[in-house]
Design an enzyme around this catalytic site. Structure first.
Site, PDB file in Angstrom:
ATOM      1  N   GLY A 174      -4.697 -11.948 -10.265  1.00 18.21           N
ATOM      2  CA  GLY A 174      -5.422 -11.914  -8.988  1.00 18.21           C
ATOM      3  C   GLY A 174      -5.113 -10.601  -8.291  1.00 18.21           C
ATOM      4  CG  ASP A 200      -3.022 -15.796   5.125  1.00 17.13           C
ATOM      5  OD1 ASP A 200      -4.108 -15.240   5.369  1.00 17.13           O
ATOM      6  OD2 ASP A 200      -2.154 -15.309   4.381  1.00 17.13           O
ATOM      7  CG  HIS A 243     -24.174  17.743  -1.278  1.00 14.92           C
ATOM      8  ND1 HIS A 243     -24.045  16.915  -2.379  1.00 14.92           N
ATOM      9  CD2 HIS A 243     -24.063  19.019  -1.723  1.00 14.92           C
ATOM     10  CE1 HIS A 243     -23.883  17.667  -3.458  1.00 14.92           C
ATOM     11  NE2 HIS A 243     -23.881  18.952  -3.090  1.00 14.92           N
ATOM     12  N   GLY A 284      -0.669 -14.265 -13.350  1.00 15.39           N
ATOM     13  CA  GLY A 284      -1.792 -14.239 -12.422  1.00 15.39           C
ATOM     14  C   GLY A 284      -2.413 -12.862 -12.310  1.00 15.39           C
ATOM     15  CD  GLU A 320      -6.116 -15.375 -14.176  1.00 17.47           C
ATOM     16  OE1 GLU A 320      -5.423 -14.805 -13.323  1.00 17.47           O
ATOM     17  OE2 GLU A 320      -6.577 -16.529 -14.017  1.00 17.47           O
ATOM     18  CB  ALA A 359      -4.416  -8.512   7.325  1.00 18.69           C
ATOM     19  CE  LYS A 415      -2.452  -2.703  -0.476  1.00 20.56           C
ATOM     20  NZ  LYS A 415      -2.520  -4.181  -0.431  1.00 20.56           N
TER      21      LYS A 415
END
Ligand code: FAD
Ligand code: NAD
Length: 487
Positions: free
Chosen positions: A197, A330, A462, A195, A218, A338, A66
């Site tokens: 993904g 995992d 808004h 991949g 892919e 996570a 990130k």
């Protein structure tokens, strides 16, 4: 193996946690909060040779990816989009070492933060590789020396590792996994990704934004089949426009390291239908999924049941086939995320402390941090159709959102699916700006069993991107204000 006698047990605990990733360290902290004497054993060593808690997520996963996604997005904005706002930069230069240094600093601050949190909560951090023995004894190997600990309860949170495939063995810092792709020291001219993904799209986006030509191969014929089809199609269009070249139905045949004008490259051979194809890349990122770290974490004298894909078998309370041995994150079934692992850590700690605890596995949000961001929770339209569910749908494009227009970021849409009779929200799917943040509103609404009408009756500020969620809820009843009515 060290001899296991009561004399040589170096410490006894209420709970031993194996692994200090987001599943394990959260479990350990929650156990300690609940007054349980807790140890957390982890074997992650960083490039400086130091223990580095936080697992995949902090060291080579969520956080560094990130950081680079943010930096690369800002670089692309400065290079291509600032002028739309009337901001003219004479030149934009990339300082990749500084970008990488920033990422590394974030990782080291956060991993040190986890170490401090464990200490502040009086969790005993033990560096080394753990192996569960019989009777909840745990052997820890460090520098070839073994120590034995014992516990009333053991939580296995040993995480996962990248899958390697014979057709593309990792080699020479040219064919790399996701960790390698987070640490290139220069921008490759041409990057291949195996991949399409989550990792392929996120890291492919990073390098494309920084200037690489990126081709993603892919194997499947469908793009992002786990997401709602309409959202996947919308995202595919956006990625194509950005120049991310995603080739579906691409069957990888092999890779070969070759020398081109004195530098090493990788030649990739693949098939699309009956057509043989070839591409040469400066770097190849293999991102074909992850496998559970279940192979060395327990001794054969412990009869722990694995499922057919080598995940440790657990029930909905994360109990394994052995009494007082739990497994989370995992290394067990469910999405490799996570936040899913962390919530399992909290649940198991509370169960061990004798409290009631459960997880709503139906409401775990998924996010892909590309541009547009893609986020969803609950059922997709294709899942509802397959289940024969009677549903209604409401959609609102960001192109009709005043705030998205003001931000200059109008790709994507919000889509809400609700039950045709009860109107209860069954799924929310978003592609677009801040989708990772907007999805939390949908999770809260669904956790509280809201109807689309409940969302429609709620007042949203808004101008805000959240208004798109409001309008999509209104659209379920064909009464969105800022859209023409359905015929
Ligand atoms: P891990 O984080 O893998 O931690 C397991 C720990 O246990 C490790 O420190 C490991 O060294 C240690 N260990 C293993 N075996 C032993 C042993 N025998 N003894 C002692 N220690 C041991 N998920 C998200 O939700 N959002 C994201 O944005 C996201 N981005 C990602 C990006 C990338 C590039 C990757 C690779 C993954 C990403 N993920 C993301 C997935 C996320 O990182 C994992 O779901 C999460 O880290 C799993 O947590 P865990 O605690 O189960 O395992
Ligand atoms: P993935 O399962 O998301 O995608 C792997 C892709 O590779 C699939 O589309 C699959 O069809 C394809 N594939 C498999 N073998 C192939 C082959 N031989 N040739 C071509 N394509 C092939 O796995 P990933 O992207 O490696 O990510 C691993 C895990 O990490 C995921 O479960 C994900 O949840 C997690 N993760 C999450 C985030 C996030 O939450 N934003 C980010 C990164 C990773």
């Amino acid at each position: 193996m060290a001899l296991k006698t009561e004399q040589n047990v170096a410490g006894t605990y209420d709970v031993i946690v194996i692994g200090a990733g987001p599943a394990g360290y959260v479990a350990a902290i929650r156990c300690a909060q609940l007054g349980l004497k807790t140890a957390c054993i982890d074997n992650w060593i960083n490039e400086k040779g130091k223990a580095s808690p936080g697992g995949t997520c902090l060291n080579v996963g969520c956080i560094p990816s990130k950081a680079l996604l943010q930096s690369s997005e800002m670089f692309e904005q400065a290079s291509k989009k600032f002028k739309l706002h009337g901001i003219v930069l004479n030149s934009v230069e990339l300082d990749l070492p500084a970008m990488m240094q920033r990422k590394n600093k974030i990782v080291s601050e956060l991993t040190r933060g986890i170490a401090s949190l464990l200490k502040a909560n009086k969790v005993q951090s033990i560096a080394g590789t753990a192996r569960l023995l019989a009777d909840r004894h745990v052997e820890v190997t460090k520098d070839q020396a073994q120590t034995i600990y014992a516990a009333q309860n053991v939580i296995i949170a040993s995480g996962s590792s990248s899958i390697e495939i014979p057709a593309a063995p990792l080699t020479d810092n040219i064919v790399v996994d996701s960790s390698g792709a987070l640490a290139f020291d220069s921008v490759p001219q041409k990057v291949g990704v195996i991949g399409a993904g989550v990792i392929g799209l996120e890291l492919g986006s990073v390098w494309r934004r920084l200037g690489s030509e990126v081709i993603v191969l892919e194997a499947q014929g469908a793009f992002l089949p786990m997401a709602d089809e309409e959202i996947s199609a919308d995202a595919a269009r956006a990625f194509k426009k950005q120049g991310l070249d995603i080739r579906l139905n691409a069957r990888l045949l092999g890779t070969e390291i070759i020398a081109v004008a004195g530098s090493k490259k990788v030649q990739v051979t693949y098939q699309v239908g009956s057509q043989d194809c070839q591409e040469t890349f400066d770097k190849l990122i293999v991102a074909v999924g992850r496998k559970p770290n279940s192979d060395h974490v327990f001794d054969e004298e412990v009869d722990l049941v694995l499922d057919e894909r080598c995940f440790i078998h657990v029930n909905e309370k994360c109990e394994t086939s052995q009494p007082a041995v739990y497994a989370i994150g995992d290394v067990v079934r469910g999405p490799m995320l996570a936040h899913k692992g962390s919530e399992e850590g909290v649940m198991v700690a509370e169960l061990i402390a004798g409290q009631f605890a459960e997880i709503n596995y139906d409401l775990i949000p998924s996010v892909i941090y590309t541009h547009p961001e893609i986020a969803w929770v609950g059922k997709t339209e294709q899942q509802l159709k397959a289940a024969g569910e009677n549903y209604k749908s409401g959609k609102f494009p960001f192109a009709a959102s005043g705030r998205a227009k003001a931000q200059g970021d109008t790709t994507g849409l919000v889509k809400i699916l609700s039950h045709a009779e009860t109107d209860r929200v069954l799924g929310v799917h978003i592609s677009g700006p801040q989708a990772s943040e907007l999805i939390a509103q949908a999770v809260i609404a669904m956790q509280m069993q809201a109807s689309a009408e409940d969302l429609a009756l709620t007042v949203f500020a808004h101008p805000s991107l959240s208004e798109a969620l409001h309008e999509a809820a209104l659209a379920v009843d064909n009464r969105a204000i800022h859209l023409p009515p359905d015929k």
